[in-house]
Design a protein around this motif. Structure first.
Motif, PDB file in Angstrom:
ATOM      1  N   GLY A   1       0.807  -1.208   0.000  1.00 35.07           N
ATOM      2  CA  GLY A   1       0.000   0.000   0.000  1.00 35.07           C
ATOM      3  C   GLY A   1       0.844   1.263   0.000  1.00 35.07           C
ATOM      4  N   VAL A   2       1.957   1.243   0.724  1.00 29.76           N
ATOM      5  CA  VAL A   2       2.867   2.395   0.761  1.00 29.76           C
ATOM      6  C   VAL A   2       3.433   2.655  -0.634  1.00 29.76           C
ATOM      7  CG1 VAL A   2       5.114   3.174   1.616  1.00 29.76           C
ATOM      8  CG2 VAL A   2       3.477   2.179   3.197  1.00 29.76           C
ATOM      9  N   ILE A   3       3.747   1.590  -1.360  1.00 33.40           N
ATOM     10  CA  ILE A   3       4.308   1.747  -2.702  1.00 33.40           C
ATOM     11  C   ILE A   3       3.257   2.291  -3.661  1.00 33.40           C
ATOM     12  CG2 ILE A   3       5.207   0.461  -4.687  1.00 33.40           C
ATOM     13  CD1 ILE A   3       6.790  -1.202  -2.625  1.00 33.40           C
ATOM     14  N   LEU A   4       2.027   1.837  -3.531  1.00 27.45           N
ATOM     15  CA  LEU A   4       0.968   2.312  -4.422  1.00 27.45           C
ATOM     16  C   LEU A   4       0.496   3.721  -4.071  1.00 27.45           C
ATOM     17  CD1 LEU A   4      -1.269  -0.865  -4.771  1.00 27.45           C
ATOM     18  CD2 LEU A   4       0.454  -0.007  -6.361  1.00 27.45           C
ATOM     19  N   ASP A   5       0.364   4.007  -2.779  1.00 27.76           N
ATOM     20  CA  ASP A   5      -0.239   5.273  -2.341  1.00 27.76           C
ATOM     21  C   ASP A   5       0.767   6.329  -1.911  1.00 27.76           C
ATOM     22  OD1 ASP A   5      -2.660   3.940  -2.716  1.00 27.76           O
ATOM     23  OD2 ASP A   5      -2.743   3.298  -0.626  1.00 27.76           O
ATOM     24  N   GLY A   6       2.006   5.940  -1.700  1.00 28.94           N
ATOM     25  CA  GLY A   6       3.010   6.885  -1.216  1.00 28.94           C
ATOM     26  C   GLY A   6       3.145   6.811   0.297  1.00 28.94           C
ATOM     27  N   PRO A   7       4.179   7.417   0.815  1.00 32.24           N
ATOM     28  CA  PRO A   7       4.455   7.311   2.255  1.00 32.24           C
ATOM     29  C   PRO A   7       3.456   8.110   3.093  1.00 32.24           C
ATOM     30  CG  PRO A   7       5.968   8.849   1.246  1.00 32.24           C
ATOM     31  CD  PRO A   7       5.170   8.231   0.131  1.00 32.24           C
ATOM     32  N   THR A   8       3.270   7.639   4.314  1.00 31.92           N
ATOM     33  CA  THR A   8       2.450   8.348   5.280  1.00 31.92           C
ATOM     34  C   THR A   8       3.373   9.178   6.155  1.00 31.92           C
ATOM     35  OG1 THR A   8       0.862   6.545   5.309  1.00 31.92           O
ATOM     36  CG2 THR A   8       0.812   8.062   7.173  1.00 31.92           C
ATOM     37  N   ILE A   9       3.106  10.458   6.218  1.00 31.75           N
ATOM     38  CA  ILE A   9       3.907  11.350   7.047  1.00 31.75           C
ATOM     39  C   ILE A   9       3.037  11.791   8.210  1.00 31.75           C
ATOM     40  CG2 ILE A   9       5.148  13.549   7.126  1.00 31.75           C
ATOM     41  CD1 ILE A   9       5.552  13.133   4.042  1.00 31.75           C
ATOM     42  N   PRO A  10       3.438  11.499   9.445  1.00 32.09           N
ATOM     43  CA  PRO A  10       2.631  11.912  10.591  1.00 32.09           C
ATOM     44  C   PRO A  10       2.493  13.438  10.631  1.00 32.09           C
ATOM     45  CG  PRO A  10       4.305  10.337  11.260  1.00 32.09           C
ATOM     46  CD  PRO A  10       4.610  10.731   9.852  1.00 32.09           C
ATOM     47  N   ILE A  11       1.254  13.898  10.679  1.00 33.16           N
ATOM     48  CA  ILE A  11       1.010  15.345  10.700  1.00 33.16           C
ATOM     49  C   ILE A  11       0.126  15.708  11.890  1.00 33.16           C
ATOM     50  CG2 ILE A  11       1.294  15.705   8.216  1.00 33.16           C
ATOM     51  CD1 ILE A  11      -1.762  15.648   7.985  1.00 33.16           C
ATOM     52  N   LYS A  12       0.161  16.976  12.209  1.00 32.79           N
ATOM     53  CA  LYS A  12      -0.683  17.510  13.283  1.00 32.79           C
ATOM     54  C   LYS A  12      -1.214  18.862  12.814  1.00 32.79           C
ATOM     55  CE  LYS A  12       3.105  19.826  15.674  1.00 32.79           C
ATOM     56  NZ  LYS A  12       3.849  19.978  16.904  1.00 32.79           N
ATOM     57  N   THR A  13      -2.193  19.345  13.531  1.00 30.68           N
ATOM     58  CA  THR A  13      -2.747  20.658  13.231  1.00 30.68           C
ATOM     59  C   THR A  13      -1.932  21.707  13.982  1.00 30.68           C
ATOM     60  OG1 THR A  13      -4.925  19.652  13.033  1.00 30.68           O
ATOM     61  CG2 THR A  13      -4.847  22.043  13.254  1.00 30.68           C
ATOM     62  N   ALA A  14      -1.556  22.750  13.292  1.00 24.34           N
ATOM     63  CA  ALA A  14      -0.776  23.834  13.900  1.00 24.34           C
ATOM     64  C   ALA A  14      -1.638  24.605  14.895  1.00 24.34           C
ATOM     65  CB  ALA A  14      -0.237  24.761  12.819  1.00 24.34           C
ATOM     66  N   THR A  15      -1.020  25.478  15.622  1.00 30.33           N
ATOM     67  CA  THR A  15      -1.714  26.255  16.649  1.00 30.33           C
ATOM     68  C   THR A  15      -2.815  27.143  16.091  1.00 30.33           C
ATOM     69  OG1 THR A  15       0.024  27.929  16.494  1.00 30.33           O
ATOM     70  CG2 THR A  15       0.248  26.282  18.248  1.00 30.33           C
ATOM     71  N   ASP A  16      -2.762  27.438  14.777  1.00 28.66           N
ATOM     72  CA  ASP A  16      -3.826  28.266  14.187  1.00 28.66           C
ATOM     73  C   ASP A  16      -5.107  27.466  13.955  1.00 28.66           C
ATOM     74  OD1 ASP A  16      -3.308  26.722  11.952  1.00 28.66           O
ATOM     75  OD2 ASP A  16      -2.581  28.377  10.709  1.00 28.66           O
ATOM     76  N   GLY A  17      -5.038  26.137  14.167  1.00 30.71           N
ATOM     77  CA  GLY A  17      -6.206  25.278  14.026  1.00 30.71           C
ATOM     78  C   GLY A  17      -6.548  24.896  12.603  1.00 30.71           C
ATOM     79  N   ILE A  18      -5.784  25.375  11.639  1.00 30.63           N
ATOM     80  CA  ILE A  18      -6.086  25.102  10.226  1.00 30.63           C
ATOM     81  C   ILE A  18      -4.920  24.405   9.526  1.00 30.63           C
ATOM     82  CG2 ILE A  18      -6.647  26.156   7.999  1.00 30.63           C
ATOM     83  CD1 ILE A  18      -7.933  28.477   9.608  1.00 30.63           C
ATOM     84  N   THR A  19      -3.742  24.953   9.685  1.00 30.77           N
ATOM     85  CA  THR A  19      -2.564  24.466   8.977  1.00 30.77           C
ATOM     86  C   THR A  19      -2.138  23.096   9.499  1.00 30.77           C
ATOM     87  OG1 THR A  19      -1.859  26.769   8.825  1.00 30.77           O
ATOM     88  CG2 THR A  19      -0.224  25.088   8.258  1.00 30.77           C
ATOM     89  N   LYS A  20      -1.776  22.215   8.564  1.00 30.59           N
ATOM     90  CA  LYS A  20      -1.250  20.882   8.908  1.00 30.59           C
ATOM     91  C   LYS A  20       0.262  20.924   8.774  1.00 30.59           C
ATOM     92  CE  LYS A  20      -5.356  18.902   9.129  1.00 30.59           C
ATOM     93  NZ  LYS A  20      -5.932  18.448  10.340  1.00 30.59           N
TER      94      LYS A  20
END
Length: 182
Positions: free
Chosen positions: A44-63
């Motif tokens: 799945g990683v090869i087909l869909d690309g890598p998963t990068i752990p993300i979070k929401t920034a302090t502005d509540g919108i930006t990842k």
């Protein structure tokens, strides 16, 4: 998808198939089976690309990407699958092939680079399929050719079509093969 006449490694359940730049259709199927056998999420990683752990920034919108110390168990597993996919692909190619992929940052990019280099772009693939279809339609036993050699040549055409996504039913292929026998 003809197999190499003499594979460079013996059968192994733990090593990835070794790709030396020839018989890409063979490698493609063996590598897919190997990766799914290791862990379907790796394929799945090869087909869909890598998963990068993300979070929401302090502005509540930006990842934004999480820092390493913020990773949870799910994030660590995703990162591990990303690294495992890249490692298996890199371990399965010889130096010359690696040199063409060394700038790739993830396993999806490596896989796509291999595909483009050995199957071509979509337009090139269509051209190859057209050529193989023409060979299939015009297929005849050559003068002085043995049945075994004719069958090997026919199988090579069929495997080439299959590896490019052009599927011919077994019944149709058998009828074609029987129609060219003397």
């Amino acid at each position: 998808m003809a197999a190499p006449p003499t594979p460079q490694e013996g059968p192994s359940q733990t090593r990835p198939p070794l790709f030396n730049g020839k018989y890409y259709g063979w490698l493609k199927n063996r590598m897919m089976d190997h990766l799914i056998g290791e862990n379907p999420d790796i394929w799945g990683v090869i087909l869909d690309g890598p998963t990068i752990p993300i979070k929401t920034a302090t502005d509540g919108i930006t990842k934004i990407p999480k820092e390493t110390k913020e990773w949870n168990a799910e994030d660590k597993l995703a990162i591990q699958n990303n690294a495992e996919a890249k490692k298996i692909l890199i371990c399965g190619i010889v130096t010359n092939e690696y040199n063409g992929n060394s700038s790739c940052q993830d396993s999806k990019a490596i896989w796509e680079t291999l595909q483009t280099a050995h199957e071509g772009t979509t337009q090139v693939m269509k051209s190859k399929i057209d050529n193989l279809n023409r060979q299939y339609v015009l297929f005849l036993i050559a003068e002085g050719e043995t049945i075994q050699d004719m069958h090997a040549r026919f199988t090579s055409i069929m495997n080439g079509m299959y590896s490019l996504g052009e599927i011919v039913s077994n019944g149709k292929a058998v009828r074609k093969l029987l129609s060219v026998l003397p």
